[in-house]
Scaffold this active site. Sequence first.
Site, PDB file in Angstrom:
ATOM      1  N   ASN A   9       0.879  -1.175   0.000  1.00 48.31           N
ATOM      2  CA  ASN A   9       0.000   0.000   0.000  1.00 48.31           C
ATOM      3  C   ASN A   9       0.915   1.223   0.000  1.00 48.31           C
ATOM      4  OD1 ASN A   9      -1.774   2.068   0.453  1.00 48.31           O
ATOM      5  ND2 ASN A   9      -2.358   1.422   2.537  1.00 48.31           N
ATOM      6  N   LYS A  11       0.158   4.220  -0.251  1.00 43.71           N
ATOM      7  CA  LYS A  11      -0.482   5.417   0.322  1.00 43.71           C
ATOM      8  C   LYS A  11      -0.240   6.600  -0.619  1.00 43.71           C
ATOM      9  CE  LYS A  11      -0.118   3.250   4.781  1.00 43.71           C
ATOM     10  NZ  LYS A  11      -0.051   3.351   6.218  1.00 43.71           N
ATOM     11  N   HIS A  94      -9.431   1.304   4.902  1.00 42.23           N
ATOM     12  CA  HIS A  94      -8.161   1.465   5.605  1.00 42.23           C
ATOM     13  C   HIS A  94      -8.380   2.384   6.817  1.00 42.23           C
ATOM     14  CE1 HIS A  94      -4.049   2.617   6.521  1.00 42.23           C
ATOM     15  NE2 HIS A  94      -3.688   1.525   5.866  1.00 42.23           N
ATOM     16  N   GLU A  96      -6.759   4.771   7.893  1.00 40.77           N
ATOM     17  CA  GLU A  96      -6.567   6.205   7.600  1.00 40.77           C
ATOM     18  C   GLU A  96      -7.822   6.792   6.986  1.00 40.77           C
ATOM     19  OE1 GLU A  96      -2.901   5.636   5.456  1.00 40.77           O
ATOM     20  OE2 GLU A  96      -1.992   5.008   7.346  1.00 40.77           O
ATOM     21  N   GLU A 166      -5.193  -4.749  10.598  1.00 42.32           N
ATOM     22  CA  GLU A 166      -4.171  -3.717  10.778  1.00 42.32           C
ATOM     23  C   GLU A 166      -4.444  -2.950  12.075  1.00 42.32           C
ATOM     24  OE1 GLU A 166      -2.308  -2.611   6.726  1.00 42.32           O
ATOM     25  OE2 GLU A 166      -3.993  -1.282   7.062  1.00 42.32           O
ATOM     26  N   GLY A 172       2.679   2.475  10.725  1.00 39.73           N
ATOM     27  CA  GLY A 172       3.624   3.578  10.557  1.00 39.73           C
ATOM     28  C   GLY A 172       4.345   3.977  11.833  1.00 39.73           C
ATOM     29  N   SER A 211       3.622  -1.949  10.315  1.00 40.58           N
ATOM     30  CA  SER A 211       5.071  -2.025  10.518  1.00 40.58           C
ATOM     31  C   SER A 211       5.646  -3.402  10.199  1.00 40.58           C
ATOM     32  CB  SER A 211       5.450  -1.588  11.940  1.00 40.58           C
ATOM     33  OG  SER A 211       5.046  -0.251  12.161  1.00 40.58           O
TER      34      SER A 211
HETATM   35  P1  13P Z   1       3.172   0.512   7.625  1.00 38.75           P
HETATM   36  O1  13P Z   1       3.677  -0.789   7.042  1.00 38.75           O
HETATM   37  O2  13P Z   1       3.901   1.716   7.112  1.00 38.75           O
HETATM   38  O3  13P Z   1       3.060   0.456   9.106  1.00 38.75           O
HETATM   39  O4  13P Z   1       1.664   0.685   7.063  1.00 38.75           O
HETATM   40  C1  13P Z   1       0.798  -0.380   7.158  1.00 38.75           C
HETATM   41  C2  13P Z   1      -0.431  -0.044   6.411  1.00 38.75           C
HETATM   42  O5  13P Z   1      -1.165   0.853   6.792  1.00 38.75           O
HETATM   43  C3  13P Z   1      -0.707  -0.789   5.190  1.00 38.75           C
HETATM   44  O6  13P Z   1      -1.985  -0.538   4.717  1.00 38.75           O
END
Ligand code: 13P
Length: 248
Positions: A9, A11, A94, A96, A166, A172, A211
Amino acid sequence: MRRTIVAGNWKMNASKESVNKLILGILSGMSEVRSEVVVCAPFPYLSQVEALITHSQVKLGAQNLNTNSSGAFTGEVSANMIKDFGARHVIVGHSERRSLYGETSPLVAEKVKAALDSDLTPILCVGESLEQRESGETEIVVAEQINTVIESVGIDAFRNIIIAYEPVWAIGTGKTASPEQAQAAHLFIRDLLRKSNESIAQSTHILYGGSMNAGNAKELISCADIDGGLIGGAALKAEDFLQICRVG
Ligand code: 13P
């Protein structure tokens, strides 16, 4: 046996130059990869990635969609538009999008339905915040997020849905869930599906995200109910991403 799936992803991280470099880097290492590999690019780059991955095993995905198929929805993108660029997957719900753009579980369920109606495979994201985990609400939160989708599209639709667990506190932050924590949540999700349909519970892919990196992927993916990863930061460097893809 569920084949391992590793999805990147990206982002809101891309430029024409970085996409070129990243995809060419991934393609150069794909011969040693047995996992199914998906890259979820920002909308403006779908066409570029589509062209770069032609005739490769890498699959393309998007990161969001609108529930409508067309019309006066300025700034939005439909499932059919995503399909038009050869994408087969789309990330839905997601954390976010839930936290920054107010997406509720009923809206996420509608997006799952819109994706399925266009033959896209939704990667349905679920997971609890730190506060929810610390107050012992992880299972309540995840059950609500999944049950809302089951009620909307039916359990049979999960033959074509990938789930990504997640935990928000691991995204992150560099704070990965321990294999025990992740496996417990994944088993809980599989048991939840099992209540509706045993064979779907067995066949549904449940990916871990938060992560995950080249150093911890193997330990996580070897857990019985962890079928791969949804990778953020580590999906932006070809070698890191490939190392995760090689685990499966
Ligand atoms: P990270 O791997 O940067 O923690 O992000 C995970 C994520 O949100 C994947 O959709």
